[in-house]
Design a protein around this motif. Structure first.
Motif, PDB file in Angstrom:
ATOM      1  N   TYR A  78      39.045  -0.240 -17.002  1.00 27.99           N
ATOM      2  CA  TYR A  78      40.468  -0.318 -16.698  1.00 27.99           C
ATOM      3  C   TYR A  78      40.783  -1.705 -16.151  1.00 27.99           C
ATOM      4  N   VAL A  79      41.803  -2.314 -16.728  1.00 24.38           N
ATOM      5  CA  VAL A  79      42.184  -3.664 -16.325  1.00 24.38           C
ATOM      6  C   VAL A  79      43.645  -3.664 -15.892  1.00 24.38           C
ATOM      7  N   SER A  80      44.004  -4.634 -15.073  1.00 24.27           N
ATOM      8  CA  SER A  80      45.386  -4.750 -14.608  1.00 24.27           C
ATOM      9  C   SER A  80      46.243  -5.434 -15.661  1.00 24.27           C
ATOM     10  N   GLU A  81      47.545  -5.375 -15.474  1.00 24.99           N
ATOM     11  CA  GLU A  81      48.472  -5.970 -16.436  1.00 24.99           C
ATOM     12  C   GLU A  81      48.270  -7.472 -16.552  1.00 24.99           C
ATOM     13  N   THR A  82      47.894  -8.106 -15.444  1.00 25.50           N
ATOM     14  CA  THR A  82      47.700  -9.566 -15.461  1.00 25.50           C
ATOM     15  C   THR A  82      46.483  -9.964 -16.300  1.00 25.50           C
ATOM     16  N   GLN A  83      45.552  -9.034 -16.510  1.00 20.07           N
ATOM     17  CA  GLN A  83      44.358  -9.348 -17.297  1.00 20.07           C
ATOM     18  C   GLN A  83      44.574  -9.175 -18.796  1.00 20.07           C
ATOM     19  N   LEU A  84      45.660  -8.514 -19.188  1.00 21.12           N
ATOM     20  CA  LEU A  84      45.892  -8.230 -20.601  1.00 21.12           C
ATOM     21  C   LEU A  84      45.987  -9.497 -21.441  1.00 21.12           C
ATOM     22  N   ALA A  85      46.516 -10.553 -20.845  1.00 19.34           N
ATOM     23  CA  ALA A  85      46.678 -11.802 -21.594  1.00 19.34           C
ATOM     24  C   ALA A  85      45.331 -12.430 -21.949  1.00 19.34           C
ATOM     25  N   ASN A  86      44.266 -12.019 -21.244  1.00 15.08           N
ATOM     26  CA  ASN A  86      42.949 -12.629 -21.467  1.00 15.08           C
ATOM     27  C   ASN A  86      42.069 -11.823 -22.412  1.00 15.08           C
ATOM     28  N   VAL A 114      45.563   3.884  -6.892  1.00 16.16           N
ATOM     29  CA  VAL A 114      47.003   4.097  -7.036  1.00 16.16           C
ATOM     30  C   VAL A 114      47.657   2.995  -7.864  1.00 16.16           C
ATOM     31  N   ALA A 115      46.865   2.059  -8.366  1.00 16.27           N
ATOM     32  CA  ALA A 115      47.424   0.962  -9.154  1.00 16.27           C
ATOM     33  C   ALA A 115      47.590   1.391 -10.606  1.00 16.27           C
ATOM     34  N   LEU A 116      48.550   0.760 -11.290  1.00 15.78           N
ATOM     35  CA  LEU A 116      48.740   0.995 -12.720  1.00 15.78           C
ATOM     36  C   LEU A 116      47.825   0.067 -13.498  1.00 15.78           C
ATOM     37  N   VAL A 117      47.055   0.651 -14.413  1.00 14.93           N
ATOM     38  CA  VAL A 117      46.093  -0.136 -15.163  1.00 14.93           C
ATOM     39  C   VAL A 117      46.158   0.270 -16.636  1.00 14.93           C
ATOM     40  N   TYR A 118      45.444  -0.477 -17.473  1.00 15.37           N
ATOM     41  CA  TYR A 118      45.357  -0.198 -18.900  1.00 15.37           C
ATOM     42  C   TYR A 118      43.894   0.093 -19.252  1.00 15.37           C
ATOM     43  N   ALA A 119      43.683   1.148 -20.005  1.00 13.34           N
ATOM     44  CA  ALA A 119      42.326   1.502 -20.432  1.00 13.34           C
ATOM     45  C   ALA A 119      41.908   0.613 -21.598  1.00 13.34           C
ATOM     46  N   VAL A 120      40.647   0.230 -21.596  1.00  4.84           N
ATOM     47  CA  VAL A 120      40.081  -0.627 -22.645  1.00  4.84           C
ATOM     48  C   VAL A 120      38.729  -0.041 -23.051  1.00  4.84           C
ATOM     49  N   LYS A 121      38.470   0.010 -24.365  1.00 12.13           N
ATOM     50  CA  LYS A 121      37.184   0.468 -24.864  1.00 12.13           C
ATOM     51  C   LYS A 121      36.404  -0.700 -25.438  1.00 12.13           C
ATOM     52  N   ILE A 122      35.114  -0.735 -25.101  1.00 13.59           N
ATOM     53  CA  ILE A 122      34.241  -1.807 -25.563  1.00 13.59           C
ATOM     54  C   ILE A 122      33.044  -1.190 -26.269  1.00 13.59           C
ATOM     55  N   ASP A 123      32.816  -1.579 -27.522  1.00 12.77           N
ATOM     56  CA  ASP A 123      31.663  -1.086 -28.280  1.00 12.77           C
ATOM     57  C   ASP A 123      30.423  -1.901 -27.912  1.00 12.77           C
ATOM     58  N   VAL A 124      29.352  -1.186 -27.578  1.00  9.01           N
ATOM     59  CA  VAL A 124      28.104  -1.838 -27.201  1.00  9.01           C
ATOM     60  C   VAL A 124      26.963  -1.192 -27.979  1.00  9.01           C
ATOM     61  N   VAL A 125      26.174  -2.008 -28.670  1.00 11.13           N
ATOM     62  CA  VAL A 125      25.016  -1.486 -29.399  1.00 11.13           C
ATOM     63  C   VAL A 125      23.972  -1.019 -28.397  1.00 11.13           C
ATOM     64  N   ASN A 126      23.516   0.220 -28.563  1.00  3.06           N
ATOM     65  CA  ASN A 126      22.604   0.846 -27.604  1.00  3.06           C
ATOM     66  C   ASN A 126      21.151   0.533 -27.961  1.00  3.06           C
ATOM     67  N   ASP A 127      20.410  -0.004 -27.009  1.00  2.00           N
ATOM     68  CA  ASP A 127      18.983  -0.267 -27.208  1.00  2.00           C
ATOM     69  C   ASP A 127      18.126   0.891 -26.709  1.00  2.00           C
ATOM     70  N   GLY A 128      18.790   1.986 -26.346  1.00  2.00           N
ATOM     71  CA  GLY A 128      18.088   3.150 -25.817  1.00  2.00           C
ATOM     72  C   GLY A 128      18.241   3.312 -24.326  1.00  2.00           C
ATOM     73  N   SER A 129      18.722   2.283 -23.647  1.00  2.00           N
ATOM     74  CA  SER A 129      18.869   2.345 -22.194  1.00  2.00           C
ATOM     75  C   SER A 129      20.209   2.926 -21.763  1.00  2.00           C
ATOM     76  N   LEU A 130      21.210   2.845 -22.640  1.00  2.00           N
ATOM     77  CA  LEU A 130      22.551   3.282 -22.264  1.00  2.00           C
ATOM     78  C   LEU A 130      22.687   4.784 -22.421  1.00  2.00           C
ATOM     79  N   LYS A 131      23.282   5.424 -21.412  1.00  2.00           N
ATOM     80  CA  LYS A 131      23.474   6.864 -21.404  1.00  2.00           C
ATOM     81  C   LYS A 131      24.944   7.195 -21.142  1.00  2.00           C
ATOM     82  N   ILE A 132      25.356   8.372 -21.595  1.00  2.00           N
ATOM     83  CA  ILE A 132      26.730   8.829 -21.350  1.00  2.00           C
ATOM     84  C   ILE A 132      26.956   8.981 -19.857  1.00  2.00           C
ATOM     85  N   GLY A 133      28.059   8.414 -19.361  1.00  2.00           N
ATOM     86  CA  GLY A 133      28.391   8.495 -17.942  1.00  2.00           C
ATOM     87  C   GLY A 133      27.837   7.365 -17.101  1.00  2.00           C
TER      88      GLY A 133
END
Length: 301
Positions: free
Chosen positions: A214-222, A267-286
């Motif tokens: 989640y990023v703030s509105e000011t980060q959207l430009a980046n 309590v801040a308003l944010v924007y959700a962002v999804k990032i695709d990451v190739v899993n080497d076996g170390s990444l787990k759900i959550g």
């Protein structure tokens, strides 16, 4: 005295360096997720064969098991016998129609001959009327038999539909894995009685994970879709880096979820962002992770 000044300068520089490093903050925090699919039973009956284990990687189209099909097979056999009986009745009716059609064909040939003879004054109008009458009678007989045969034809069509339904149920008694992935949860065991819609197992493709931050509105430009970012996870006392690609940015703001630690940030308003990451076996759900937009920011202090 000079040595003391040098030591003092080193201590001051180290303090500044530590202070700068402690002030570093990632551009986004979140958790890894994946598209989870729950595979359910599509038929009722006893689960005779079911071979799948949690943590196992299976491919799309793999045969996983099957539900008892004996009742369906017996019903299909019964329908096939009924169809054969009705079809034999229909064959008798169709043979009558074939005979009448043959007579009609002969009558039409005779009519053509009489018409030719009539033009040469070798035949009479009475002969032409007689052959026309015979043709009309044959047509009426054919229509009458076709009307009698109509219920039989409809019954055969109904049996064909029932056979298609039975075959569809037989096909759905086979459990075929719908997507390639890793089995997350196994809900049932062989020889259990299952019903339509009962969950059998849950699967997810873990080869590429999605980090939701989640990023703030000011980060959207980046940030933008397709942009490469750095993703970091805890690795003992250090951090492990991954290369990620932004695949989705929410179009509307929302209140920060409770997974964010501080009350002020929640309590801040944010924007959700999804990032695709190739899993080497170390990444787990959550698993928690950080997003860094600029690698230069990571290395600098």
């Amino acid at each position: 005295m000079k040595i003391n000044k040098i030591l003092f300068s080193i201590i001051i520089a180290s303090s500044i360096l530590i202070s700068c490093n402690n002030n570093e903050k990632a551009d986004g925090y979140g958790n890894f997720e994946a598209t989870e699919i729950t595979v359910s039973a599509e038929n009722n009956g006893k689960l005779l064969h079911f071979k799948v284990e949690e943590g196992e990687t299976i491919k799309k189209g793999d045969f996983i098991g099957y539900i008892d099909t004996i009742p369906l097979a017996l019903k299909k056999q019964q329908l096939l016998i009924s169809k054969e009986i009705i079809f034999s009745k229909s064959k008798g009716v169709l043979s009558q129609i074939n005979v009448l059609n043959a007579e009609l064909k002969t009558a039409k040939i005779s009519k053509n001959r009489i018409e030719n003879l009539l033009r040469e004054n070798a035949a009479t109008e009475q002969q032409l009327d007689a052959i026309d009458g015979k043709i009309d009678v044959l047509n009426q007989q054919i229509r009458s038999i076709e009307i009698q045969n109509s219920p039989i034809v409809n019954e055969l069509k109904s049996l064909d539909i029932q056979l298609d339904q039975i075959q569809d149920q037989l096909n759905k008694s086979n459990i075929i894995n719908p997507v390639s992935g890793t089995v997350l949860v196994k809900y049932t065991e062989p020889n259990e009685i299952v019903s339509f819609g009962k969950p059998l197992y849950k699967i997810a493709d873990l080869t590429t994970m999605q980090l939701r931050v989640y990023v703030s509105e000011t980060q959207l430009a980046n940030i933008k879709i397709g942009q490469e970012v750095t993703v970091k996870i805890d690795n003992g006392e250090t951090m492990k880096n991954y290369s990620g690609t932004i695949s989705w940015i929410a179009s509307e703001a929302e209140f920060t979820p409770k997974i964010i630690q501080t009350k002020e940030e929640r309590v801040a308003l944010v924007y959700a962002v999804k990032i695709d990451v190739v899993n080497d076996g170390s990444l787990k759900i959550g698993m928690p992770a950080e997003m860094w937009i600029s690698e230069e920011k990571v290395d600098s202090f």
